[in-house]
Design a protein around this motif. Structure first.
Motif, PDB file in Angstrom:
ATOM      1  N   TRP A 186      -0.309  10.290  -1.399  1.00  0.00           N
ATOM      2  CA  TRP A 186       0.921  10.979  -1.010  1.00  0.00           C
ATOM      3  C   TRP A 186       2.131  10.299  -1.610  1.00  0.00           C
ATOM      4  O   TRP A 186       2.056   9.177  -2.115  1.00  0.00           O
ATOM      5  N   ARG A 224       4.356   7.153 -10.223  1.00  0.00           N
ATOM      6  CA  ARG A 224       3.489   6.478  -9.245  1.00  0.00           C
ATOM      7  C   ARG A 224       2.410   7.430  -8.737  1.00  0.00           C
ATOM      8  O   ARG A 224       1.242   7.049  -8.600  1.00  0.00           O
ATOM      9  N   ARG A 277      -1.774  -7.455   3.910  1.00  0.00           N
ATOM     10  CA  ARG A 277      -2.054  -6.529   2.808  1.00  0.00           C
ATOM     11  C   ARG A 277      -2.988  -7.287   1.878  1.00  0.00           C
ATOM     12  O   ARG A 277      -2.681  -8.416   1.477  1.00  0.00           O
ATOM     13  N   ASN A 325      -0.766   4.667  -2.679  1.00  0.00           N
ATOM     14  CA  ASN A 325      -0.156   5.297  -1.501  1.00  0.00           C
ATOM     15  C   ASN A 325      -1.206   6.229  -0.898  1.00  0.00           C
ATOM     16  O   ASN A 325      -1.102   7.449  -0.982  1.00  0.00           O
ATOM     17  N   LYS A 382      -3.671   4.999   6.067  1.00  0.00           N
ATOM     18  CA  LYS A 382      -2.714   3.896   6.216  1.00  0.00           C
ATOM     19  C   LYS A 382      -3.191   2.970   7.334  1.00  0.00           C
ATOM     20  O   LYS A 382      -2.372   2.298   7.982  1.00  0.00           O
ATOM     21  N   ASN A 418       5.073  -3.008   7.205  1.00  0.00           N
ATOM     22  CA  ASN A 418       3.987  -2.021   7.204  1.00  0.00           C
ATOM     23  C   ASN A 418       4.387  -0.703   6.565  1.00  0.00           C
ATOM     24  O   ASN A 418       3.522   0.085   6.183  1.00  0.00           O
ATOM     25  N   ALA A 419       5.695  -0.467   6.390  1.00  0.00           N
ATOM     26  CA  ALA A 419       6.103   0.836   5.838  1.00  0.00           C
ATOM     27  C   ALA A 419       7.166   0.725   4.752  1.00  0.00           C
ATOM     28  O   ALA A 419       7.511   1.747   4.153  1.00  0.00           O
ATOM     29  N   CYS A 420       7.683  -0.471   4.511  1.00  0.00           N
ATOM     30  CA  CYS A 420       8.787  -0.634   3.557  1.00  0.00           C
ATOM     31  C   CYS A 420       8.585  -1.941   2.788  1.00  0.00           C
ATOM     32  O   CYS A 420       7.817  -2.798   3.193  1.00  0.00           O
ATOM     33  N   ASN A 421       9.327  -2.092   1.722  1.00  0.00           N
ATOM     34  CA  ASN A 421       9.372  -3.389   1.030  1.00  0.00           C
ATOM     35  C   ASN A 421      10.412  -4.284   1.698  1.00  0.00           C
ATOM     36  O   ASN A 421      11.293  -3.809   2.421  1.00  0.00           O
ATOM     37  N   MET A 446       3.367  -2.302  -1.947  1.00  0.00           N
ATOM     38  CA  MET A 446       3.660  -1.035  -2.606  1.00  0.00           C
ATOM     39  C   MET A 446       4.684  -1.267  -3.710  1.00  0.00           C
ATOM     40  O   MET A 446       5.663  -2.000  -3.503  1.00  0.00           O
ATOM     41  N   GLY A 491       7.345  -0.054  -4.666  1.00  0.00           N
ATOM     42  CA  GLY A 491       8.350   0.862  -4.130  1.00  0.00           C
ATOM     43  C   GLY A 491       9.392   1.252  -5.172  1.00  0.00           C
ATOM     44  O   GLY A 491       9.899   0.403  -5.908  1.00  0.00           O
ATOM     45  N   VAL A 492       9.717   2.525  -5.178  1.00  0.00           N
ATOM     46  CA  VAL A 492      10.765   3.009  -6.081  1.00  0.00           C
ATOM     47  C   VAL A 492      12.100   2.365  -5.695  1.00  0.00           C
ATOM     48  O   VAL A 492      12.860   1.896  -6.550  1.00  0.00           O
ATOM     49  N   THR A 493      12.362   2.295  -4.394  1.00  0.00           N
ATOM     50  CA  THR A 493      13.635   1.717  -3.932  1.00  0.00           C
ATOM     51  C   THR A 493      13.660   0.210  -4.197  1.00  0.00           C
ATOM     52  O   THR A 493      14.714  -0.343  -4.541  1.00  0.00           O
ATOM     53  N   GLY A 528      13.195   1.487   1.256  1.00  0.00           N
ATOM     54  CA  GLY A 528      12.298   2.637   1.218  1.00  0.00           C
ATOM     55  C   GLY A 528      13.107   3.894   0.941  1.00  0.00           C
ATOM     56  O   GLY A 528      14.331   3.911   1.133  1.00  0.00           O
ATOM     57  N   THR A 529      12.417   4.914   0.488  1.00  0.00           N
ATOM     58  CA  THR A 529      13.081   6.166   0.134  1.00  0.00           C
ATOM     59  C   THR A 529      13.839   6.754   1.317  1.00  0.00           C
ATOM     60  O   THR A 529      14.938   7.287   1.167  1.00  0.00           O
TER      61      THR A 529
END
Ligand SMILES: Cc1ncc(COP(=O)(O)O)c(C=O)c1O
Length: 308
Positions: free
Chosen positions: A49, A68, A158, A169, A173, A204-207, A225, A227-229, A264-265
Protein backbone atom coordinates in the motif's frame (compact mmCIF):
# COMPACT_ATOMS: atom_id res chain seq x y z
CA UNK A 1 -12.58 9.20 27.67
CA UNK A 2 -8.81 8.73 27.47
CA UNK A 3 -6.02 11.17 26.69
CA UNK A 4 -4.59 8.69 24.19
CA UNK A 5 -3.70 10.22 20.84
CA UNK A 6 -2.11 8.89 17.67
CA UNK A 7 0.03 10.46 14.98
CA UNK A 8 -2.87 10.07 12.57
CA UNK A 9 -5.59 11.84 14.57
CA UNK A 10 -7.72 13.87 12.15
CA UNK A 11 -10.61 16.27 12.70
CA UNK A 12 -14.02 14.61 12.49
CA UNK A 13 -15.50 15.30 9.06
CA UNK A 14 -19.11 14.20 8.44
CA UNK A 15 -18.47 14.06 4.68
CA UNK A 16 -16.41 10.93 5.27
CA UNK A 17 -19.60 9.00 6.12
CA UNK A 18 -20.56 9.01 2.44
CA UNK A 19 -17.31 8.70 0.55
CA UNK A 20 -16.97 6.55 -2.55
CA UNK A 21 -14.27 3.89 -2.51
CA UNK A 22 -12.54 2.51 -5.61
CA UNK A 23 -12.63 -1.29 -5.81
CA UNK A 24 -11.13 -2.70 -9.01
CA UNK A 25 -12.55 0.09 -11.16
CA UNK A 26 -15.95 0.40 -9.45
CA UNK A 27 -16.70 3.43 -7.27
CA UNK A 28 -18.85 2.26 -4.39
CA UNK A 29 -20.33 3.88 -1.30
CA UNK A 30 -18.06 2.96 1.61
CA UNK A 31 -20.79 0.73 3.10
CA UNK A 32 -20.86 -1.33 -0.09
CA UNK A 33 -17.10 -1.35 -0.76
CA UNK A 34 -15.91 -4.83 0.18
CA UNK A 35 -13.37 -7.45 -0.84
CA UNK A 36 -13.66 -11.23 -0.72
CA UNK A 37 -12.78 -13.20 2.40
CA UNK A 38 -10.58 -15.17 -0.03
CA UNK A 39 -8.60 -12.04 -0.89
CA UNK A 40 -4.90 -12.55 -0.19
CA UNK A 41 -4.76 -9.15 1.49
CA UNK A 42 -7.39 -10.21 4.01
CA UNK A 43 -6.14 -13.76 4.39
CA UNK A 44 -2.37 -13.18 4.57
CA UNK A 45 -1.63 -9.49 4.54
CA UNK A 46 -0.18 -10.19 1.10
CA UNK A 47 -0.29 -6.75 -0.49
CA UNK A 48 1.44 -3.40 -0.81
CA UNK A 49 0.00 0.00 0.00
CA UNK A 50 0.89 3.64 -0.32
CA UNK A 51 -0.32 6.73 1.56
CA UNK A 52 -0.65 9.91 -0.51
CA UNK A 53 -1.91 13.39 0.20
CA UNK A 54 -3.82 15.84 -1.94
CA UNK A 55 -3.00 19.55 -1.67
CA UNK A 56 -5.03 21.98 -3.80
CA UNK A 57 -5.85 19.36 -6.40
CA UNK A 58 -2.29 18.00 -6.64
CA UNK A 59 -1.06 14.59 -5.40
CA UNK A 60 2.07 15.61 -3.54
CA UNK A 61 5.27 13.86 -4.62
CA UNK A 62 3.40 11.42 -6.83
CA UNK A 63 6.57 10.20 -8.58
CA UNK A 64 8.36 9.40 -5.31
CA UNK A 65 5.32 7.50 -4.04
CA UNK A 66 5.06 5.57 -7.29
CA UNK A 67 8.79 4.76 -7.25
CA UNK A 68 8.37 3.15 -3.84
CA UNK A 69 5.09 1.46 -4.74
CA UNK A 70 6.33 -0.10 -7.98
CA UNK A 71 9.67 -1.11 -6.40
CA UNK A 72 7.81 -2.80 -3.53
CA UNK A 73 5.44 -4.62 -5.89
CA UNK A 74 8.38 -5.79 -7.99
CA UNK A 75 10.21 -6.99 -4.88
CA UNK A 76 7.29 -9.26 -3.96
CA UNK A 77 6.43 -10.23 -7.56
CA UNK A 78 3.06 -8.51 -7.38
CA UNK A 79 1.85 -7.57 -10.87
CA UNK A 80 0.24 -4.15 -10.65
CA UNK A 81 -1.74 -4.65 -13.85
CA UNK A 82 -1.35 -1.01 -14.86
CA UNK A 83 1.37 1.60 -15.19
CA UNK A 84 1.75 4.73 -13.06
CA UNK A 85 -0.51 6.69 -15.40
CA UNK A 86 -3.16 4.03 -14.77
CA UNK A 87 -2.74 4.49 -11.03
CA UNK A 88 -2.93 8.26 -11.47
CA UNK A 89 -6.15 7.93 -13.49
CA UNK A 90 -7.65 5.68 -10.80
CA UNK A 91 -6.73 8.26 -8.12
CA UNK A 92 -8.27 11.03 -10.19
CA UNK A 93 -11.46 9.04 -10.87
CA UNK A 94 -11.85 8.45 -7.12
CA UNK A 95 -11.14 12.10 -6.35
CA UNK A 96 -13.70 13.25 -8.95
CA UNK A 97 -16.35 10.82 -7.63
CA UNK A 98 -15.86 12.40 -4.20
CA UNK A 99 -15.54 16.01 -5.35
CA UNK A 100 -12.31 16.35 -3.37
CA UNK A 101 -9.80 19.17 -3.71
CA UNK A 102 -7.56 19.55 -0.66
CA UNK A 103 -6.81 18.19 2.82
CA UNK A 104 -7.41 14.68 1.57
CA UNK A 105 -5.54 11.54 2.56
CA UNK A 106 -5.50 8.50 0.33
CA UNK A 107 -4.69 4.88 1.07
CA UNK A 108 -3.92 3.05 -2.16
CA UNK A 109 -3.87 -0.72 -1.63
CA UNK A 110 -2.97 -3.52 -3.97
CA UNK A 111 -3.22 -7.18 -2.99
CA UNK A 112 -2.38 -10.36 -4.86
CA UNK A 113 -6.11 -10.85 -5.26
CA UNK A 114 -8.71 -13.51 -4.61
CA UNK A 115 -7.45 -17.02 -3.92
CA UNK A 116 -9.06 -20.17 -5.20
CA UNK A 117 -8.38 -21.96 -1.90
CA UNK A 118 -7.61 -20.61 1.58
CA UNK A 119 -3.86 -21.35 1.62
CA UNK A 120 -0.68 -19.37 1.38
CA UNK A 121 0.82 -20.14 -2.03
CA UNK A 122 0.79 -16.99 -4.22
CA UNK A 123 -0.18 -19.07 -7.28
CA UNK A 124 -3.58 -19.64 -5.66
CA UNK A 125 -4.42 -16.01 -6.50
CA UNK A 126 -5.45 -16.78 -10.07
CA UNK A 127 -7.71 -13.89 -11.01
CA UNK A 128 -5.33 -10.93 -10.76
CA UNK A 129 -4.75 -8.26 -8.15
CA UNK A 130 -7.28 -6.32 -6.10
CA UNK A 131 -6.86 -2.54 -6.18
CA UNK A 132 -8.65 -0.47 -3.55
CA UNK A 133 -8.42 3.29 -3.07
CA UNK A 134 -9.83 4.94 0.04
CA UNK A 135 -9.80 8.74 0.17
CA UNK A 136 -10.91 10.68 3.20
CA UNK A 137 -11.23 14.34 4.07
CA UNK A 138 -8.43 14.61 6.57
CA UNK A 139 -6.87 17.42 8.57
CA UNK A 140 -4.45 16.60 11.40
CA UNK A 141 -5.77 17.85 14.74
CA UNK A 142 -3.98 20.94 16.10
CA UNK A 143 -3.08 19.36 19.41
CA UNK A 144 -0.63 17.02 17.64
CA UNK A 145 1.42 20.09 16.91
CA UNK A 146 0.90 21.95 20.15
CA UNK A 147 1.22 19.16 22.73
CA UNK A 148 3.41 16.76 20.77
CA UNK A 149 3.48 12.98 20.82
CA UNK A 150 4.55 10.86 23.80
CA UNK A 151 6.77 7.99 22.75
CA UNK A 152 7.74 4.86 24.63
CA UNK A 153 10.53 2.54 23.57
CA UNK A 154 9.26 -0.99 23.12
CA UNK A 155 10.67 -4.53 22.99
CA UNK A 156 9.45 -5.05 19.40
CA UNK A 157 12.13 -4.09 16.85
CA UNK A 158 12.08 -3.49 13.11
CA UNK A 159 14.04 -6.48 11.88
CA UNK A 160 16.83 -7.25 9.49
CA UNK A 161 16.13 -6.72 5.78
CA UNK A 162 16.35 -10.45 5.10
CA UNK A 163 13.46 -11.27 7.42
CA UNK A 164 10.85 -8.74 6.28
CA UNK A 165 12.46 -5.65 4.85
CA UNK A 166 11.13 -2.58 6.67
CA UNK A 167 11.08 -0.80 3.31
CA UNK A 168 8.17 -2.97 2.16
CA UNK A 169 4.93 -1.11 2.85
CA UNK A 170 3.18 -4.43 3.26
CA UNK A 171 -0.47 -4.87 4.13
CA UNK A 172 0.56 -6.86 7.15
CA UNK A 173 1.66 -4.29 9.72
CA UNK A 174 1.64 -6.76 12.59
CA UNK A 175 5.23 -5.91 13.50
CA UNK A 176 4.23 -2.24 13.87
CA UNK A 177 0.87 -2.99 15.46
CA UNK A 178 2.56 -5.05 18.19
CA UNK A 179 4.95 -2.15 18.83
CA UNK A 180 2.03 0.28 18.99
CA UNK A 181 0.21 -1.93 21.51
CA UNK A 182 3.34 -2.14 23.65
CA UNK A 183 3.64 1.66 23.64
CA UNK A 184 -0.01 2.03 24.57
CA UNK A 185 0.43 -0.43 27.42
CA UNK A 186 3.33 1.72 28.62
CA UNK A 187 0.99 4.75 28.68
CA UNK A 188 2.41 6.45 25.57
CA UNK A 189 0.88 7.38 22.22
CA UNK A 190 3.29 5.71 19.81
CA UNK A 191 6.22 3.32 19.89
CA UNK A 192 9.84 4.26 19.43
CA UNK A 193 11.40 1.17 17.87
CA UNK A 194 15.06 0.25 18.00
CA UNK A 195 16.96 -1.59 15.28
CA UNK A 196 18.37 -5.12 15.77
CA UNK A 197 21.58 -3.62 17.23
CA UNK A 198 19.79 -1.44 19.76
CA UNK A 199 20.17 1.88 17.95
CA UNK A 200 17.22 4.27 17.74
CA UNK A 201 15.37 3.53 14.52
CA UNK A 202 11.79 4.60 13.80
CA UNK A 203 8.32 4.77 15.27
CA UNK A 204 5.64 2.24 14.46
CA UNK A 205 4.04 4.49 11.84
CA UNK A 206 6.47 7.33 11.04
CA UNK A 207 10.16 8.08 10.66
CA UNK A 208 11.98 9.65 13.59
CA UNK A 209 14.42 12.58 13.90
CA UNK A 210 16.16 14.26 16.82
CA UNK A 211 17.75 17.69 17.10
CA UNK A 212 21.00 17.86 19.08
CA UNK A 213 23.23 20.90 19.46
CA UNK A 214 21.74 22.42 16.35
CA UNK A 215 22.17 19.27 14.22
CA UNK A 216 19.39 17.07 12.87
CA UNK A 217 19.92 13.31 13.26
CA UNK A 218 18.00 10.35 11.96
CA UNK A 219 18.77 6.64 11.76
CA UNK A 220 20.90 5.21 8.95
CA UNK A 221 17.72 4.18 7.13
CA UNK A 222 18.77 0.52 7.02
CA UNK A 223 15.91 -0.75 9.19
CA UNK A 224 13.06 1.67 8.60
CA UNK A 225 10.58 2.70 5.93
CA UNK A 226 12.20 4.73 3.17
CA UNK A 227 9.76 7.52 3.93
CA UNK A 228 9.07 10.11 1.27
CA UNK A 229 8.76 12.78 3.97
CA UNK A 230 11.96 11.56 5.63
CA UNK A 231 13.90 12.11 2.42
CA UNK A 232 12.26 15.51 1.86
CA UNK A 233 13.35 16.62 5.35
CA UNK A 234 16.92 15.47 4.73
CA UNK A 235 17.03 17.26 1.35
CA UNK A 236 15.46 20.44 2.76
CA UNK A 237 17.93 20.54 5.66
CA UNK A 238 20.83 20.17 3.23
CA UNK A 239 19.59 22.88 0.90
CA UNK A 240 18.93 25.26 3.82
CA UNK A 241 22.35 24.78 5.44
CA UNK A 242 21.17 22.67 8.40
CA UNK A 243 23.63 19.92 9.26
CA UNK A 244 21.72 16.63 8.94
CA UNK A 245 23.17 13.19 9.69
CA UNK A 246 21.92 9.68 8.98
CA UNK A 247 23.72 7.75 11.70
CA UNK A 248 23.57 5.24 14.49
CA UNK A 249 22.73 6.74 17.85
CA UNK A 250 21.35 5.38 21.08
CA UNK A 251 18.60 6.26 23.51
CA UNK A 252 21.21 8.12 25.55
CA UNK A 253 21.41 10.71 22.77
CA UNK A 254 17.69 10.66 22.07
CA UNK A 255 16.76 11.38 25.71
CA UNK A 256 19.23 14.27 25.72
CA UNK A 257 17.93 15.80 22.48
CA UNK A 258 16.64 19.37 22.47
CA UNK A 259 13.82 18.42 20.08
CA UNK A 260 12.50 15.42 18.22
CA UNK A 261 9.87 15.00 15.54
CA UNK A 262 8.22 12.32 13.44
CA UNK A 263 7.78 12.50 9.70
CA UNK A 264 5.06 11.06 7.49
CA UNK A 265 2.80 11.97 4.61
CA UNK A 266 -0.19 12.52 6.92
CA UNK A 267 1.30 14.73 9.61
CA UNK A 268 4.35 16.16 7.77
CA UNK A 269 6.46 16.82 10.89
CA UNK A 270 4.87 16.03 14.25
CA UNK A 271 6.73 17.17 17.37
CA UNK A 272 7.61 14.71 20.10
CA UNK A 273 6.91 15.82 23.67
CA UNK A 274 8.63 13.01 25.56
CA UNK A 275 10.37 9.67 25.30
CA UNK A 276 9.79 7.12 28.10
CA UNK A 277 8.35 9.88 30.26
CA UNK A 278 11.39 12.13 29.86
CA UNK A 279 10.44 15.54 28.47
CA UNK A 280 12.61 16.73 25.60
CA UNK A 281 14.53 19.99 25.88
CA UNK A 282 12.76 23.01 27.31
CA UNK A 283 9.66 22.48 25.18
CA UNK A 284 10.50 25.15 22.64
CA UNK A 285 10.96 23.72 19.17
CA UNK A 286 12.71 26.22 16.92
CA UNK A 287 14.33 23.67 14.58
CA UNK A 288 11.11 21.67 14.18
CA UNK A 289 9.27 24.91 13.36
CA UNK A 290 11.96 25.89 10.83
CA UNK A 291 11.73 22.50 9.10
CA UNK A 292 7.93 22.61 9.13
CA UNK A 293 8.08 25.99 7.38
CA UNK A 294 10.58 24.69 4.82
CA UNK A 295 8.38 21.68 4.12
CA UNK A 296 5.21 23.81 3.78
CA UNK A 297 6.97 26.06 1.30
CA UNK A 298 8.28 23.04 -0.61
CA UNK A 299 4.78 21.52 -0.87
CA UNK A 300 3.39 24.88 -2.02
CA UNK A 301 6.07 25.17 -4.72
CA UNK A 302 5.41 21.59 -5.84
CA UNK A 303 1.67 22.27 -6.04
CA UNK A 304 2.21 25.48 -8.05
CA UNK A 305 4.47 23.60 -10.47
CA UNK A 306 2.18 20.62 -10.93
CA UNK A 307 -1.27 22.23 -11.01
CA UNK A 308 -2.93 21.37 -14.30
C1 LIG B 1 6.27 2.29 9.19
C2 LIG B 1 6.24 3.59 8.46
N1 LIG B 1 7.22 4.48 8.67
C3 LIG B 1 7.21 5.67 8.05
C4 LIG B 1 6.21 6.04 7.17
C5 LIG B 1 6.23 7.41 6.55
O1 LIG B 1 6.47 7.39 5.17
P1 LIG B 1 6.04 8.61 4.25
O2 LIG B 1 6.80 9.79 4.67
O3 LIG B 1 6.40 8.16 2.87
O4 LIG B 1 4.58 8.80 4.43
C6 LIG B 1 5.19 5.13 6.90
C7 LIG B 1 4.13 5.46 5.94
O5 LIG B 1 3.62 4.63 5.23
C8 LIG B 1 5.19 3.87 7.57
O6 LIG B 1 4.23 2.95 7.35
Amino acid sequence: MTDQQTTHDALEDPRNADIKVYVNGALLHRDEATVSVYDSGFMLGDGIWEGLRLYDGVWAFFDEHMDRFFDSCKAVSLEVGMDRQGIFDALEATRAANGMQTDVHCRLMLTRGVKVRPFQHPALSESGPTLVIIMEHSKPVDRLHSAGIRLATVPQVRGLPMSQDAKLNSHSKLNCVIACLQAEQAGADEALMLDPHGFVNTTNACNFFIVRRGEVWTSTGDYCMNGVTRQKVIDLCRSDGIRVLEKNYSLYEAYGAEEAFLTGTFGAQTPVASIDGKALGDGSRPMTARIQDLYKAHVAAYVAENRA
